[in-house]
Design a protein around this motif. Structure first.
Motif: not given
Length: 255
Positions: A27, A23-24, A33, A21
């Motif tokens: 991080e 988002d993962r 993004p 993903t």
């Protein structure tokens, strides 16, 4: 981390977990993004990943991912699905469990049952249940698919045709939002169709990620499925099809 180093690691995460993903990865790598979306787009353009909403998955149009990868993929969800599924299996009945890591999770949860006759074309399931004195196990025979311990082909179909099952617990490789249940191997599909035809009730067990995957061969449709047990809410069109065909939809996370 520079892009040339990120890309191989993104592929490795996808192989390990079945999907990535945005988002993962943001991080994980500590980048924006936009940077991750660019990486995923380039990996998709080169055929190494397939973009889905919010991330990407391994491309799977014609070939299934490896057995060890499937074992690790969404394992907690498979356990939740299995625990919910076995609540609807009584003691003292006959059932078939087909090839798949989710059906293997179901086999593990069936150890608390008594008086079961389990027929399977999955050697991993036979091994799981072989030391349980409360479960009688029949293995179909057939052509051994060494990649995952599955038994397929004419001998498997012939064995299955001699039985009548109270329940069949079947898995699949992919699901189409309009209600098609899909797989990759024509020999396995033929066996699964025979199982469905010889069973009074058919339960489909599959996690929600199967809607993000593609496979080319249809096993069956929702009219042939009595209950679908999954880990999260399926696409709206699929849920509507379940209602139209009287397929009971059970979402394990609600239980």
């Amino acid at each position: 981390m520079v892009q040339t180093l990120r890309k191989p690691e993104i592929i490795e995460i996808a192989r390990r977990e079945g999907r990535v993903t945005v988002d993962r990865l943001v991080e994980y790598f500590g980048v924006t993004p936009q940077t991750i979306r660019k990486d995923l787009t380039e990996l998709a353009d080169s055929g190494q990943l397939e973009r889905v909403h919010g991330g990407a998955i391994l491309p799977s149009t014609t070939m299934n991912i490896g057995y060890m990868e499937r074992q690790e993929l969404n394992q907690p969800s498979k356990v939740d699905i299995a625990r919910e599924c076995v609540k609807h299996i009584p003691n003292d009945c006959s059932l078939f469990l087909n090839i798949g890591t989710t059906t293997e999770a179901v086999a593990t949860e069936l150890r608390r049952h008594t008086g079961l006759l389990v027929v399977t074309n999955n050697l991993n399931i036979a091994n799981k249940l072989s030391h349980d004195s409360s479960v009688d196990v029949v293995v179909t025979g057939g052509d051994l698919r060494k990649s995952d311990g599955g038994l397929v082909g004419a001998v498997a179909r012939e064995t299955i045709s001699r039985f009548r099952f109270d329940f069949a617990i079947v898995g699949c490789s992919a699901l189409h939002p309009e209600g098609d249940i899909l797989d990759f191997d024509t020999r396995e599909v033929g066996v699964s169709q025979t199982i469905i035809g010889r069973s009074d009730k058919v339960f489909l067990v599959a996690d929600i990620s199967k809607f993000e995957r593609k496979a080319p061969i249809k096993i069956a449709g929702l009219p042939e499925i009595d209950m679908f047990v999954t880990d999260d809410y399926p696409p709206a069109k699929f849920s509507e099809a379940c209602r139209n065909y009287d397929t009971q939809l059970i979402v394990a996370k609600d239980r």
